[in-house]
Motif scaffolding. Structure first.
Motif, PDB file in Angstrom:
ATOM      1  N   MET A   1      26.057   4.397  52.559  1.00  0.00           N
ATOM      2  CA  MET A   1      26.810   4.869  53.728  1.00  0.00           C
ATOM      3  C   MET A   1      26.853   6.391  53.719  1.00  0.00           C
ATOM      4  SD  MET A   1      28.202   4.143  56.457  1.00  0.00           S
ATOM      5  CE  MET A   1      28.252   2.354  56.373  1.00  0.00           C
ATOM      6  N   THR A   2      26.507   6.998  54.840  1.00  0.00           N
ATOM      7  CA  THR A   2      26.385   8.454  54.848  1.00  0.00           C
ATOM      8  C   THR A   2      27.670   9.174  55.250  1.00  0.00           C
ATOM      9  OG1 THR A   2      25.501   8.365  57.079  1.00  0.00           O
ATOM     10  CG2 THR A   2      23.922   8.432  55.295  1.00  0.00           C
TER      11      THR A   2
ATOM     12  N   SER B   1      28.053   8.580  61.369  1.00  0.00           N
ATOM     13  CA  SER B   1      28.000   9.993  60.990  1.00  0.00           C
ATOM     14  C   SER B   1      26.755  10.713  61.500  1.00  0.00           C
ATOM     15  CB  SER B   1      28.072  10.133  59.469  1.00  0.00           C
ATOM     16  OG  SER B   1      26.862   9.704  58.879  1.00  0.00           O
ATOM     17  N   SER B   2      25.689   9.992  61.807  1.00  0.00           N
ATOM     18  CA  SER B   2      24.402  10.658  62.017  1.00  0.00           C
ATOM     19  C   SER B   2      23.980  10.665  63.483  1.00  0.00           C
ATOM     20  CB  SER B   2      23.328   9.954  61.182  1.00  0.00           C
ATOM     21  OG  SER B   2      22.043  10.379  61.576  1.00  0.00           O
TER      22      SER B   2
ATOM     23  N   LYS C   1      15.789   1.022  59.429  1.00  0.00           N
ATOM     24  CA  LYS C   1      16.993   1.428  58.694  1.00  0.00           C
ATOM     25  C   LYS C   1      17.740   2.542  59.424  1.00  0.00           C
ATOM     26  CE  LYS C   1      14.929   0.461  54.147  1.00  0.00           C
ATOM     27  NZ  LYS C   1      15.800  -0.541  53.517  1.00  0.00           N
ATOM     28  N   ALA C   2      17.025   3.280  60.287  1.00  0.00           N
ATOM     29  CA  ALA C   2      17.622   4.446  60.943  1.00  0.00           C
ATOM     30  C   ALA C   2      18.671   4.078  61.990  1.00  0.00           C
ATOM     31  CB  ALA C   2      16.532   5.304  61.584  1.00  0.00           C
ATOM     32  N   PHE C   3      18.840   2.786  62.288  1.00  0.00           N
ATOM     33  CA  PHE C   3      19.855   2.403  63.279  1.00  0.00           C
ATOM     34  C   PHE C   3      21.217   2.151  62.630  1.00  0.00           C
ATOM     35  CE2 PHE C   3      15.816   1.065  65.209  1.00  0.00           C
ATOM     36  CZ  PHE C   3      15.890   1.791  66.378  1.00  0.00           C
ATOM     37  N   SER C   4      21.317   2.331  61.311  1.00  0.00           N
ATOM     38  CA  SER C   4      22.519   1.857  60.609  1.00  0.00           C
ATOM     39  C   SER C   4      23.654   2.873  60.516  1.00  0.00           C
ATOM     40  CB  SER C   4      22.127   1.405  59.197  1.00  0.00           C
ATOM     41  OG  SER C   4      21.678   2.508  58.448  1.00  0.00           O
ATOM     42  N   GLN C   5      23.364   4.171  60.597  1.00  0.00           N
ATOM     43  CA  GLN C   5      24.394   5.161  60.245  1.00  0.00           C
ATOM     44  C   GLN C   5      24.980   5.877  61.450  1.00  0.00           C
ATOM     45  OE1 GLN C   5      25.458   5.234  57.067  1.00  0.00           O
ATOM     46  NE2 GLN C   5      24.014   3.541  56.829  1.00  0.00           N
TER      47      GLN C   5
ATOM     48  N   CYS D   1      22.003  11.958  57.541  1.00  0.00           N
ATOM     49  CA  CYS D   1      21.006  10.932  57.201  1.00  0.00           C
ATOM     50  C   CYS D   1      21.163   9.692  58.091  1.00  0.00           C
ATOM     51  CB  CYS D   1      21.138  10.542  55.734  1.00  0.00           C
ATOM     52  SG  CYS D   1      20.002   9.211  55.272  1.00  0.00           S
ATOM     53  N   PRO D   2      20.075   9.293  58.785  1.00  0.00           N
ATOM     54  CA  PRO D   2      20.205   8.151  59.694  1.00  0.00           C
ATOM     55  C   PRO D   2      20.165   6.791  59.003  1.00  0.00           C
ATOM     56  CG  PRO D   2      17.974   9.000  59.793  1.00  0.00           C
ATOM     57  CD  PRO D   2      18.735   9.902  58.856  1.00  0.00           C
ATOM     58  N   THR D   3      19.700   6.749  57.766  1.00  0.00           N
ATOM     59  CA  THR D   3      19.475   5.444  57.136  1.00  0.00           C
ATOM     60  C   THR D   3      20.497   5.078  56.066  1.00  0.00           C
ATOM     61  OG1 THR D   3      18.114   6.282  55.333  1.00  0.00           O
ATOM     62  CG2 THR D   3      16.994   5.789  57.407  1.00  0.00           C
ATOM     63  N   GLY D   4      21.318   6.027  55.648  1.00  0.00           N
ATOM     64  CA  GLY D   4      22.232   5.749  54.547  1.00  0.00           C
ATOM     65  C   GLY D   4      21.591   5.982  53.193  1.00  0.00           C
TER      66      GLY D   4
ATOM     67  N   LEU E   1      21.057  11.426  64.532  1.00  0.00           N
ATOM     68  CA  LEU E   1      19.713  10.837  64.610  1.00  0.00           C
ATOM     69  C   LEU E   1      19.813   9.324  64.760  1.00  0.00           C
ATOM     70  CD1 LEU E   1      16.686  11.063  64.525  1.00  0.00           C
ATOM     71  CD2 LEU E   1      16.780  11.350  62.073  1.00  0.00           C
ATOM     72  N   SER E   2      20.741   8.725  64.022  1.00  0.00           N
ATOM     73  CA  SER E   2      20.950   7.290  64.116  1.00  0.00           C
ATOM     74  C   SER E   2      21.483   6.924  65.507  1.00  0.00           C
ATOM     75  CB  SER E   2      21.936   6.853  63.033  1.00  0.00           C
ATOM     76  OG  SER E   2      21.996   5.457  62.958  1.00  0.00           O
TER      77      SER E   2
END
Lengths: 248, 290
Positions: A1-2, B73-74, B66-70, A94-97, B76-77
């Motif tokens: 988790m970011t 905070s992000s 994986k980039a759709f998960s955050q 970070c988009p992926t964690g 980009l996500s």
């Protein structure tokens, strides 16, 4: 988790003494070695024996010349690696964690199997602490040698980051900067340890100890003067010889 | 910053594509059947093409899911989620127009909002970065949004709207450039704060860590493009705003419309190239560069 943790139980980090560092780059080499042979993707090199060599490093040593208003210039060697910031912008972007800050000790790490190599964390880091490995396509950064400091298979004296273990000058110190009584916190308090780019608001855990004030030389003394003064001897045998040879 | 062609293509094309989707979602132009199909096809080619291009700069593109998960905070996500949501909603709305000849205005409005949100989240990826003073301003989302809506209006054939919005985008672009030129100096970050040695005297980079090049210098210290920046700005402004506006003011002809779109597209590409090439990252200070 970011998302960043509200606070961490400990704040493990480095204290780097700019007064003591001799700029030998031994920490750079030991870091590259340890982090290539152990945890995670190796730190690759591109064209290492060719015309344009480059490679991934987690620790690099710069050298700066500082010119005071009066007196001679000073040369300061400046090791730079991840500062394991409390408010680490590289984690939240970070988009992926893949990028995260550990609650138990505050170390900022990358889970390499989740990293898509977008590079945004490196963009957000003001210190240039993160480098995208050209061979592995994932982001590499200082782990504070997380695979050494808790490693029961190593002798106790080796359970510190590789750079600290290697430094021949004792310019690098490792400890808990969240504990005001720790050796490193005492050192920071005593020597006026500082943050790099405090205005960026990252609240770095690593601290830098500024160079101690230099001795002042006597005004206008030219240290080369004794060597430059003409050699002249007017008496004794050498004096006679000098004159005799002059007359020839 | 290194002006990666994949990122320039992505922001340019998806900006225009989602701009067109925005207008289509609001019912401008109010079309059905084949005409709707062609317009939606153009919008999707640009939006999806841009998104695909953006994956080319990833180190490990196969893990993109994986980039759709955050999203918490992000940016980009968030961008990824908005883009996919917008594309799905607009696909359903478009299918209604193309195949059933019926319009669901509420769905279209939701799709329009999601399209704009996608462009906004894209701009925030850059605007959030404190490390790049030129981008770290509210004018960055304003620039991306105004160019997207203006370009979308141009593609959607909304002559009056497009003319006004192009002029507005041109003004924001000029202000963004002028502000941006002062931003790095005003940010308060310099070699003295970077090294903490400023209290001793004037700091000069004496020796870099390595004699060779590295990722940081390639990615963040791109200086080649700064040489002709002023000329490129003029060319960009003429192609992106000036020429399209003149062509729109002229009596309508399909050829003029096509020329206006092409000119605008090339202008935006040049503007985006400058967006990256001129951006100074603070890490350059450690190398005595900007």
């Amino acid at each position: 988790m970011t998302q960043l943790p509200e606070q961490t139980e400990r704040k493990l980090g480095l204290v780097i003494d700019l007064d003591t560092c001799v700029g030998c780059h031994a920490c750079v080499i030991s870091c590259k070695g340890w982090n290539t042979e152990n945890y995670g993707a190796p730190l690759s090199d591109q064209d290492p024996y060719g015309a344009d060599p480059s490679g991934t490093f987690l620790n690099r040593v710069h050298s700066y010349e500082v010119q005071p208003e009066a007196g001679p210039a000073q040369l300061i060697h400046f090791p730079k690696s991840c500062l394991h910031c409390e408010d680490a912008p590289c984690v939240t972007v970070c988009p992926t964690g893949a990028s995260y800050k550990r609650v138990e000790d505050g170390i900022v790490l990358v889970n390499e199997s989740d990293c898509i190599g977008c590079g945004l964390c490196a963009w957000s880091c003001p210190y240039g602490a993160r480098e995208l490995d050209a061979a592995a396509g994932v982001m590499k950064k200082c782990t504070l040698c997380v695979d050494r400091i808790y490693n029961d298979n190593l002798p106790e004296e080796d359970r510190i980051p590789s750079c600290v273990r290697t430094c021949p000058a004792g310019a690098r110190h490792f400890g808990d900067l969240g504990d005001p009584d720790s050796d490193v916190s005492q050192l920071v308090a005593e020597r006026g340890g500082m943050d790099l780019m405090p205005e960026q608001g990252t609240k770095p855990v690593n601290k830098y100890l500024p160079p101690r004030p230099k001795d002042t030389l006597n005004d206008e003394t030219n240290i080369l003067a004794p060597l430059l003064a003409p050699v002249e001897q007017t008496d004794g045998f050498l004096g006679w010889l000098d004159k005799a040879l002059e007359k020839l | 910053m290194h002006p990666a062609p994949s990122v320039i293509a992505f922001t340019t094309l998806s900006g225009l594509g989602f701009g067109l989707l925005f207008w289509l979602g609001l019912g401008y132009p109010n079309v059905t059947g084949w005409v709707a199909f062609v317009l939606f096809a153009i919008a999707y080619l640009m939006a999806v093409g841009g998104l695909l291009a953006s994956t080319f700069h990833l180190g490990r593109p196969e893990r993109f899911l994986k980039a759709f998960s955050q999203w918490r905070s992000s940016w980009l996500s968030r961008e990824g989620i908005c883009a996919v949501a917008g594309l799905i909603v607009m696909a359903i709305y478009g299918a209604g127009l193309v195949f059933l000849g019926t319009s669901w205005p509420l769905l279209g409005a939701i799709g329009a909002v999601l399209s704009l949100l996608t462009v906004f989240t894209t701009s925030m990826i850059y605007a959030q970065l404190k490390t790049v003073a030129r981008w770290h301003t509210r004018l960055t989302p304003a620039l991306f949004l105004s160019l997207s809506i203006a370009g979308g209006a141009l593609l959607a054939g909304q002559v009056a709207m497009a003319t006004a919005l192009l002029v507005l985008a041109g003004i924001i672009q000029m202000v963004w450039w002028l502000q941006g030129d002062k931003a790095f100096a005003q940010s308060g970050t310099n070699m003295a704060t970077a090294t903490g040695l400023g209290s001793i005297g004037t700091v000069r980079a004496f020796e870099p860590p390595h004699t060779g090049n590295n990722y940081l210098l390639n990615e963040f210290v791109y200086v080649v493009g700064r040489k002709h920046a002023t000329k490129l700005r003029m060319i960009s402004l003429v192609l992106m705003i000036g020429l399209p506006v003149l062509l729109l003011l002229a009596p309508f002809a399909h050829l003029f419309a096509l020329l206006a779109v092409l000119s605008h597209l090339i202008g935006v590409i040049i503007s985006r190239w400058l967006f990256f090439a001129q951006a100074e990252h603070v890490v350059g200070l450690y190398y005595g560069k900007r």
